[in-house]
Design a protein around this motif. Structure first.
Motif, PDB file in Angstrom:
ATOM      1  N   SER A  68       0.828  -1.206   0.000  1.00 51.54           N
ATOM      2  CA  SER A  68       0.000   0.000   0.000  1.00 51.54           C
ATOM      3  C   SER A  68       0.865   1.260   0.000  1.00 51.54           C
ATOM      4  O   SER A  68       0.554   2.238  -0.698  1.00 51.54           O
ATOM      5  CB  SER A  68      -0.925   0.000   1.213  1.00 51.54           C
ATOM      6  N   VAL A 116       0.937   4.239  -2.952  1.00 55.02           N
ATOM      7  CA  VAL A 116       0.774   5.675  -2.715  1.00 55.02           C
ATOM      8  C   VAL A 116       1.929   6.453  -3.339  1.00 55.02           C
ATOM      9  O   VAL A 116       1.731   7.485  -3.998  1.00 55.02           O
ATOM     10  CB  VAL A 116       0.688   5.950  -1.199  1.00 55.02           C
ATOM     11  N   LYS A 149      -0.426  19.456   5.560  1.00 56.17           N
ATOM     12  CA  LYS A 149      -1.357  18.389   5.228  1.00 56.17           C
ATOM     13  C   LYS A 149      -1.538  18.192   3.729  1.00 56.17           C
ATOM     14  O   LYS A 149      -2.018  17.129   3.303  1.00 56.17           O
ATOM     15  CB  LYS A 149      -2.699  18.653   5.902  1.00 56.17           C
ATOM     16  N   PHE A 160       0.024  15.032   2.615  1.00 61.58           N
ATOM     17  CA  PHE A 160      -0.477  13.768   3.139  1.00 61.58           C
ATOM     18  C   PHE A 160      -1.593  13.271   2.217  1.00 61.58           C
ATOM     19  O   PHE A 160      -2.022  13.971   1.297  1.00 61.58           O
ATOM     20  CB  PHE A 160      -1.045  13.937   4.551  1.00 61.58           C
ATOM     21  N   LEU A 161      -2.066  12.045   2.452  1.00 59.07           N
ATOM     22  CA  LEU A 161      -3.275  11.614   1.769  1.00 59.07           C
ATOM     23  C   LEU A 161      -4.440  12.456   2.255  1.00 59.07           C
ATOM     24  O   LEU A 161      -4.384  13.093   3.317  1.00 59.07           O
ATOM     25  CB  LEU A 161      -3.547  10.132   2.041  1.00 59.07           C
ATOM     26  N   THR A 221      -7.243  11.812   3.656  1.00 57.84           N
ATOM     27  CA  THR A 221      -7.695  11.468   4.998  1.00 57.84           C
ATOM     28  C   THR A 221      -6.599  10.657   5.686  1.00 57.84           C
ATOM     29  O   THR A 221      -6.201   9.605   5.181  1.00 57.84           O
ATOM     30  CB  THR A 221      -8.986  10.638   4.966  1.00 57.84           C
ATOM     31  N   VAL A 222      -6.122  11.155   6.815  1.00 54.87           N
ATOM     32  CA  VAL A 222      -5.076  10.466   7.566  1.00 54.87           C
ATOM     33  C   VAL A 222      -5.724   9.733   8.724  1.00 54.87           C
ATOM     34  O   VAL A 222      -6.311  10.345   9.619  1.00 54.87           O
ATOM     35  CB  VAL A 222      -4.008  11.458   8.080  1.00 54.87           C
ATOM     36  N   GLY A 223      -5.621   8.407   8.705  1.00 58.08           N
ATOM     37  CA  GLY A 223      -6.174   7.614   9.791  1.00 58.08           C
ATOM     38  C   GLY A 223      -5.261   7.600  11.000  1.00 58.08           C
ATOM     39  O   GLY A 223      -4.194   8.219  11.018  1.00 58.08           O
ATOM     40  N   HIS A 270       0.123   5.520   9.523  1.00 58.48           N
ATOM     41  CA  HIS A 270       0.794   6.725   9.033  1.00 58.48           C
ATOM     42  C   HIS A 270       1.851   6.412   7.986  1.00 58.48           C
ATOM     43  O   HIS A 270       2.253   7.292   7.228  1.00 58.48           O
ATOM     44  CB  HIS A 270       1.403   7.495  10.201  1.00 58.48           C
ATOM     45  N   ARG A 325       1.385   4.672   5.328  1.00 58.57           N
ATOM     46  CA  ARG A 325       0.678   4.887   4.058  1.00 58.57           C
ATOM     47  C   ARG A 325       0.132   6.303   3.921  1.00 58.57           C
ATOM     48  O   ARG A 325       0.253   6.938   2.868  1.00 58.57           O
ATOM     49  CB  ARG A 325      -0.475   3.891   3.953  1.00 58.57           C
ATOM     50  N   ASP A 326      -0.482   6.814   4.996  1.00 61.87           N
ATOM     51  CA  ASP A 326      -1.251   8.048   4.905  1.00 61.87           C
ATOM     52  C   ASP A 326      -0.404   9.308   5.005  1.00 61.87           C
ATOM     53  O   ASP A 326      -0.829  10.379   4.568  1.00 61.87           O
ATOM     54  CB  ASP A 326      -2.314   8.088   6.016  1.00 61.87           C
TER      55      ASP A 326
END
Length: 286
Positions: free
Chosen positions: A41, A45, A137, A140-141, A143-145, A149, A151-152
């Protein structure tokens, strides 16, 4: 006010073009293993943002949550890469908490990692490194879960860095990154006392005592006569290579990273002497 997204990357020149440049290199080091899709993943990205990035796996077999092992192996491997390589390291038991994400720029490389000590050896060897907290931000992706981190956050930031986004756009400088103590060997009248830094998958005990330090403290002519002690076990002299020692016995040599290493030919040195990271290692002339 909405944050603007970075500009889309330009179409790369043909590899045959005289103006072409080598693709940017991004390395990955994690404790994610290979059973799940975490690593894949992250690569997806990165390639979605910069399809020309060259992604190199350092390792994904860091023992789970073992920040010290990750820090040692990152420092050991990263220095062999070309200048401008971007190194992403994720061993992150504090993911989703208040721990900060970092961007560290050294003389040759850029490192992306959580602020949990994972960059301790890098920062110790590069005292003038620039340290920034990742806060922008737009890198970043969407939406950051709170659980991934790698991946996001770290993967997209690495991809945008590889497209020559300036480091100062990613966040403010900080001067207090989390570090664990990187202890140096002590020298006292021909006696060197260090410690076990790392235990590799073969059970070899890698110390923080360098060949250079041993030559300076003991003398080149005396190295073959040294006594190495760990856990009340003595080893006489240094071997030239692993098979130079009798099987199933504790022995010592200078490894390919120029560090003193204790090993057991066809066995495990850690099990032989019940050694752990941090154990004292003493070297002196026999």
């Amino acid at each position: 006010m909405c944050e603007s997204r970075p500009a889309e990357p330009n179409v790369a020149r043909s590899p045959d073009s005289p103006e072409s440049v080598p693709p940017p290199i991004i390395t990955l080091l994690t404790d994610f293993g290979a059973a799940d899709v975490f690593v894949g993943s992250m690569k997806g990205v990165i390639l979605a943002i910069n399809p020309h990035a060259q992604i190199i796996d350092l390792t994904h077999d860091i023992p789970a949550h073992n920040i010290r092992a990750g820090a040692y192996l990152l420092h050991s491997a990263s220095r062999h890469f070309p200048p401008d390589t971007i190194h992403v390291a994720v061993v992150d038991p504090g993911v989703g908490s208040e721990r900060r994400p970092l961007l560290v720029t050294t003389r040759s490389y850029r490192f992306l990692a959580p602020d949990n000590g994972l960059l301790s050896y890098i920062l110790a060897s590069e005292p003038k490194a620039e340290v920034r907290e990742l806060t922008a931000k737009q890198y970043f992706l969407g939406t950051v879960g709170s659980t991934f981190h790698g991946r996001d956050l770290f993967a997209p930031a690495a991809a945008w860095l590889s497209l020559d986004e300036p480091t100062d756009a990613f966040g403010p400088k900080i001067d207090n990154p989390v570090r664990f103590e990187v202890r140096q060997p002590q020298v006292d009248e021909g006696r060197v006392v260090g410690e076990v830094l790392h235990i590799d998958r073969f059970g070899n005990l890698i110390t923080n005592i360098s060949h250079t330090l041993l030559r300076e403290a003991i003398g080149t002519a005396e190295l073959l006569k040294v006594r190495v002690r760990i856990k009340n076990t003595d080893v006489q002299g240094l071997r030239r290579f692993y098979a130079d020692a009798p099987p199933k016995t504790l022995a010592a040599l200078i490894n390919s990273d120029n560090l003193l290493e204790l090993f057991c030919n066809q066995g495990r040195a850690d099990k032989l002497v019940n050694a752990t990271i941090g154990d004292q290692v003493e070297v002196k002339v026999a």
